[in-house]
Design a protein around this motif. Structure first.
Motif, PDB file in Angstrom:
ATOM      1  N   ALA A 149      14.174   3.840  -5.596  1.00  0.00           N
ATOM      2  CA  ALA A 149      12.546   4.127  -6.584  1.00  0.00           C
ATOM      3  C   ALA A 149      11.727   2.737  -7.663  1.00  0.00           C
ATOM      4  O   ALA A 149      11.101   1.446  -7.195  1.00  0.00           O
ATOM      5  N   LEU A 150      12.424   1.722  -8.187  1.00  0.00           N
ATOM      6  CA  LEU A 150      12.458   0.612  -9.447  1.00  0.00           C
ATOM      7  C   LEU A 150      12.791  -0.092  -8.641  1.00  0.00           C
ATOM      8  O   LEU A 150      11.883  -1.231  -8.307  1.00  0.00           O
ATOM      9  N   GLU A 151      13.475   0.028  -7.336  1.00  0.00           N
ATOM     10  CA  GLU A 151      13.820  -1.682  -6.359  1.00  0.00           C
ATOM     11  C   GLU A 151      12.911  -1.505  -5.333  1.00  0.00           C
ATOM     12  O   GLU A 151      12.536  -3.147  -5.072  1.00  0.00           O
ATOM     13  N   MET A 152      12.035  -0.288  -4.947  1.00  0.00           N
ATOM     14  CA  MET A 152      11.113  -0.766  -4.307  1.00  0.00           C
ATOM     15  C   MET A 152      10.041  -0.930  -4.599  1.00  0.00           C
ATOM     16  O   MET A 152       9.589  -1.793  -3.666  1.00  0.00           O
ATOM     17  N   LEU A 153       9.875  -0.896  -5.366  1.00  0.00           N
ATOM     18  CA  LEU A 153       8.761  -1.007  -6.198  1.00  0.00           C
ATOM     19  C   LEU A 153       8.617  -2.942  -6.462  1.00  0.00           C
ATOM     20  O   LEU A 153       7.744  -3.966  -6.212  1.00  0.00           O
ATOM     21  N   GLY A 154      10.348  -3.704  -6.783  1.00  0.00           N
ATOM     22  CA  GLY A 154      10.348  -4.688  -7.429  1.00  0.00           C
ATOM     23  C   GLY A 154      10.586  -5.424  -5.776  1.00  0.00           C
ATOM     24  O   GLY A 154      10.548  -6.907  -6.130  1.00  0.00           O
ATOM     25  N   ALA A 155      10.886  -4.697  -4.693  1.00  0.00           N
ATOM     26  CA  ALA A 155      10.997  -5.508  -3.295  1.00  0.00           C
ATOM     27  C   ALA A 155       9.909  -6.023  -2.671  1.00  0.00           C
ATOM     28  O   ALA A 155       9.805  -6.946  -2.122  1.00  0.00           O
ATOM     29  N   PHE A 156       8.506  -5.780  -3.312  1.00  0.00           N
ATOM     30  CA  PHE A 156       7.382  -6.534  -2.784  1.00  0.00           C
ATOM     31  C   PHE A 156       7.127  -7.901  -2.656  1.00  0.00           C
ATOM     32  O   PHE A 156       6.346  -8.545  -2.450  1.00  0.00           O
ATOM     33  N   GLY A 157       7.664  -8.426  -3.517  1.00  0.00           N
ATOM     34  CA  GLY A 157       7.974 -10.058  -4.007  1.00  0.00           C
ATOM     35  C   GLY A 157       6.888 -10.595  -3.883  1.00  0.00           C
ATOM     36  O   GLY A 157       5.768 -10.390  -4.723  1.00  0.00           O
ATOM     37  N   PRO A 158       6.947 -11.570  -2.730  1.00  0.00           N
ATOM     38  CA  PRO A 158       5.421 -12.223  -2.188  1.00  0.00           C
ATOM     39  C   PRO A 158       4.197 -11.755  -2.910  1.00  0.00           C
ATOM     40  O   PRO A 158       2.853 -12.285  -2.161  1.00  0.00           O
ATOM     41  N   HIS A 159       4.631 -10.331  -1.854  1.00  0.00           N
ATOM     42  CA  HIS A 159       3.377  -9.478  -1.064  1.00  0.00           C
ATOM     43  C   HIS A 159       2.978  -8.395  -2.541  1.00  0.00           C
ATOM     44  O   HIS A 159       1.751  -7.610  -2.072  1.00  0.00           O
ATOM     45  N   ALA A 160       3.150  -8.629  -4.569  1.00  0.00           N
ATOM     46  CA  ALA A 160       2.721  -8.031  -4.821  1.00  0.00           C
ATOM     47  C   ALA A 160       2.289  -9.384  -5.749  1.00  0.00           C
ATOM     48  O   ALA A 160       2.047  -9.756  -5.789  1.00  0.00           O
ATOM     49  N   CYS A 161       1.435  -8.373  -7.037  1.00  0.00           N
ATOM     50  CA  CYS A 161       0.715  -8.384  -8.194  1.00  0.00           C
ATOM     51  C   CYS A 161       1.391  -7.872  -9.670  1.00  0.00           C
ATOM     52  O   CYS A 161       2.566  -7.370  -9.784  1.00  0.00           O
ATOM     53  N   PHE A 162       0.862  -7.835 -10.371  1.00  0.00           N
ATOM     54  CA  PHE A 162       1.078  -7.414 -11.697  1.00  0.00           C
ATOM     55  C   PHE A 162       1.190  -5.807 -11.827  1.00  0.00           C
ATOM     56  O   PHE A 162       1.888  -5.359 -12.504  1.00  0.00           O
ATOM     57  N   ASP A 163       0.436  -5.645 -10.461  1.00  0.00           N
ATOM     58  CA  ASP A 163       0.510  -3.718 -10.917  1.00  0.00           C
ATOM     59  C   ASP A 163       1.682  -2.752 -10.217  1.00  0.00           C
ATOM     60  O   ASP A 163       1.625  -1.853 -10.485  1.00  0.00           O
ATOM     61  N   TRP A 200       0.673  -1.274   0.089  1.00  0.00           N
ATOM     62  CA  TRP A 200      -0.288   0.281   0.290  1.00  0.00           C
ATOM     63  C   TRP A 200       0.726   1.144  -0.311  1.00  0.00           C
ATOM     64  O   TRP A 200       0.316   2.239   0.504  1.00  0.00           O
ATOM     65  N   LEU A 201       1.948   1.683  -0.058  1.00  0.00           N
ATOM     66  CA  LEU A 201       3.225   2.270  -0.629  1.00  0.00           C
ATOM     67  C   LEU A 201       3.623   2.674  -2.250  1.00  0.00           C
ATOM     68  O   LEU A 201       4.028   3.462  -2.366  1.00  0.00           O
ATOM     69  N   THR A 202       2.386   1.550  -2.738  1.00  0.00           N
ATOM     70  CA  THR A 202       2.839   2.264  -4.079  1.00  0.00           C
ATOM     71  C   THR A 202       2.516   3.714  -4.357  1.00  0.00           C
ATOM     72  O   THR A 202       3.265   3.773  -5.519  1.00  0.00           O
ATOM     73  N   TRP A 203       1.495   4.488  -4.360  1.00  0.00           N
ATOM     74  CA  TRP A 203       1.076   5.586  -4.669  1.00  0.00           C
ATOM     75  C   TRP A 203       2.078   6.131  -4.495  1.00  0.00           C
ATOM     76  O   TRP A 203       2.922   7.384  -5.126  1.00  0.00           O
ATOM     77  N   PRO A 204       2.496   6.737  -2.975  1.00  0.00           N
ATOM     78  CA  PRO A 204       3.680   7.470  -2.533  1.00  0.00           C
ATOM     79  C   PRO A 204       4.990   7.466  -3.101  1.00  0.00           C
ATOM     80  O   PRO A 204       5.553   8.144  -3.883  1.00  0.00           O
ATOM     81  N   ILE A 205       5.252   6.567  -3.666  1.00  0.00           N
ATOM     82  CA  ILE A 205       6.811   5.921  -3.653  1.00  0.00           C
ATOM     83  C   ILE A 205       6.601   5.913  -5.739  1.00  0.00           C
ATOM     84  O   ILE A 205       7.455   7.109  -6.158  1.00  0.00           O
TER      85      ILE A 205
END
Length: 643
Positions: free
Chosen positions: A591-605, A569-574
């Motif tokens: 910033a790109l690493e942060m979005l990739g760091a979601f790992g198993p807690h993420a999805c295609f979004d 849920w920090l996708t918008w601020p990042i």
């Protein structure tokens, strides 16, 4: 003399024994056994109906009970219950006083006279005085009128034997409670009533299933089979209940686990069997779409096309079933029941989440559809008018989810929210007044990682940005002009909002919120400041305030990732901070690493967000501040997403 030829005279002359003959019976008493008082040593022959003794007494022992002629007679017309208990009955029909006082069943004899005679107890007939004299003249008798076979011995009074009633003579009257029963004072425990004497509201079902076991019980194959007939459906729904529901929530407490996707949303799918309710079928299809998209990402994070096929098929099926729920066969609208409204909102919400997880372009259409439905139902306040006030009801959960997702989408689309239109919307904050636990009040914090107050401020900032965008003119940070009816109110609102952000800077350090919620509030506060400076006051991206807020968001996300292992849920601020990072700045890589760091807690979004940042930087580096994130998303057909 042989033993068999003994005569009374010979026995009397040669032995201390005494022999008496009465009729054909011969009783012998041995003097040596006279000292014993056992039943086997003495014997009395009692003649039925023994008469009056010689002294003229009544025939009963002194102080003994009266004869049958002197006993008080019980009523012949009393109820069978009193006769069974051997008490006097007042013959009051249909319930006598004794049975009414003791709450017994009052049973009366049959009305048939022959039946009454058959049920009537027989009485022992008393012998006349002449009969007594006749009996006494033929045999010696004791003082009690009992003829003794041992005239030389005193009468021995043996203790009465206990009366043994035959099972066939036992009463068969059934005993059950009958009549009006008054609740006694203090029947309810003291903690079940409040101070005003009103019973406390509560639902036993709320406490039956431990939250830690809810998902496991739902995933039982025998439980799922009636609702999800095929094997693939059961496999996907098990993945949804065990994995997917945990990536669409900000955080869960290991000590107090509570996930409304399991406690509130999922149980609705098990209310109706397939084919019996189209709204329930739509909800199950939408839940399968959410689980299928995440399962596809888990298997192959690069196969986004497969996720799009799932959402496209599910969206078509869900909307068709919802249309069947909303309209008659002739096209006329149906009058919806409360249960069907819940199922429709739940299905549209799940379908929107599936679209946003897949990062396709259908989420905006789905969100517009559900928002239009809410407007037709009279708005969120009207929908929640009759919602329960003692728990997080499905209505309230759906309204919070849709309202906040609508607000987050407006952060990048630069549109005004459709549900939280006004400042401090009453229904959004009223849970504080009735929540019995922190689960109702903290539902927003647990689901989105920010507080309700922060959501309200984001909604007001989005509404202001939309208003400024509609006039196609930026505001100034100077004092508003009182003579401008258009810009004046907007400048007042902008200044008040910037002042409120400063208050959040100081007050956030003293709020009793969870640290994860504080991280979220700080991150979104900086995101609002960036949007206000860039979209309302048209400040350049290299402004010191913009740069500091962008760096603060990246640092906060890094700290939260190190502490809690995920930054859901920090996708918008990042994303908002990444739009303002200058060329060749190392924060772009971070910033790109942060979005990739979601790992198993993420999805295609999250992968789409990283791709959107890279494309925006490419366009921005070529054209500078003349290109906006909205224009880039529209040009590349990448509508900002909801999740």
């Amino acid at each position: 003399m042989s033993p068999t030829s003994i005569t009374p005279s010979s026995v009397a002359a040669s032995s201390p024994s005494t022999m008496h003959s009465t009729g054909s019976l011969t009783h012998q008493y041995t003097a040596s056994n006279h000292k014993d008082s056992g039943y086997g040593m003495t014997e009395r022959l009692v003649t039925a109906g023994a008469g009056t003794p010689e002294n003229g007494s009544t025939g009963a022992p002194e102080g003994g009970p009266a004869s049958n002629g002197d006993k008080p007679q019980r009523s012949r017309d009393g109820c069978l219950t009193c006769r069974q208990r051997k008490v006097k009955c007042n013959e009051e029909r249909p319930v006598c006083d004794k049975c009414r006082i003791k709450s017994r069943e009052c049973v009366w004899p049959s009305g048939d006279e022959s039946e009454r005679r058959r049920n009537k107890k027989r009485r022992t007939t008393n012998l006349s005085q002449a009969d007594h004299d006749n009996v006494n003249s033929h045999s010696p008798s004791g003082s009690n009128g009992t003829r003794s076979v041992y005239p030389d011995l005193p009468n021995l009074h043996l203790p009465p034997l206990p009366l043994i009633r035959s099972p066939s003579n036992r009463g068969t009257i059934s005993r059950r409670i009958k009549g009006i029963v008054h609740v006694p004072p203090g029947f309810l425990p003291p903690d079940s009533m409040d101070g005003k004497g009103k019973e406390k509201e509560g639902n036993l079902v709320d406490w039956l299933v431990p939250e830690k076991m809810r998902a496991g019980l739902m995933m039982d194959p025998s439980f799922l089979e009636p609702y999800f007939p095929t094997v693939d459906e059961r496999l996907v729904i098990r993945h949804y209940l065990s994995k997917t529901v945990h990536i669409i929530i900000a955080f869960e407490s290991p000590h107090r686990p509570w996930n409304p996707w399991l406690a509130v949303h999922a149980p609705l799918a098990f209310k109706h069997l397939p084919g019996t309710n189209p709204a329930a079928d739509a909800l199950r299809a939408a839940m399968l779409a959410v689980g299928g998209v995440h399962l596809t990402y888990t298997c192959n994070p690069t196969d986004q096309a497969a996720a799009w096929r799932i959402t496209k098929s599910a969206t078509s099926k869900v909307l068709r079933l919802i249309e069947e729920t909303l309209t008659e066969k002739n096209g006329k609208p149906k009058v919806l029941q409360k249960e069907n409204i819940e199922l429709v909102l739940a299905a549209l919400l799940s379908c929107t989440i599936a679209s946003s997880l897949a990062a396709d372009d259908a989420w905006h259409h789905l969100l517009s559809t559900v928002l239009n439905l809410i407007v037709q139902l009279g708005g969120a306040q009207n929908i929640l008018r009759d919602a329960p006030r003692d728990r997080l009801s499905p209505y309230r959960f759906f309204m919070e989810q849709l309202a906040i997702r609508d607000v987050f989408g407006c952060m990048t689309t630069e549109l005004a929210p459709s549900i939280l239109r006004d400042a401090f919307t009453p229904w959004f904050f009223e849970a504080e007044m009735w929540s019995r636990t922190d689960l109702e009040w903290e539902s927003v914090e647990r689901m989105f990682g920010i507080s309700r107050g922060m959501v309200d401020m984001i909604a007001r900032a989005c509404s202001l940005i939309s208003s400024v965008r509609s006039i196609n003119k930026s505001l100034t940070e100077a004092e508003p002009s009182p003579h401008d009816p258009v810009l004046g109110p907007l400048q007042h609102a902008a200044q008040a909002l910037m002042a409120e952000i400063k208050v959040w800077d100081e007050a956030e350090n003293f709020t009793p919120l969870h640290p994860r919620t504080q991280y979220g509030n700080h991150s979104y506060k900086h995101a609002i400041r960036i949007r206000m400076l860039r979209k309302v006051y048209n400040v350049s991206s290299d402004d010191e305030r913009v740069v500091k807020s962008s760096q603060a968001i990246i640092e906060l996300a890094g700290e939260m990732l190190a502490l809690y292992g995920k930054i859901t849920w920090l996708t918008w601020p990042i994303l908002i901070a990444g739009f303002e990072i200058p060329v060749n700045h190392p924060s772009r890589v971070t910033a790109l690493e942060m979005l990739g760091a979601f790992g198993p807690h993420a999805c295609f979004d999250n992968r789409t967000a990283a791709r959107m940042l890279s494309d925006y930087w490419m366009w921005h580096d070529m054209d500078g501040d003349h290109v906006t994130s909205w224009e880039v998303a529209r040009t590349l057909n990448q509508r900002p997403f909801l999740d």
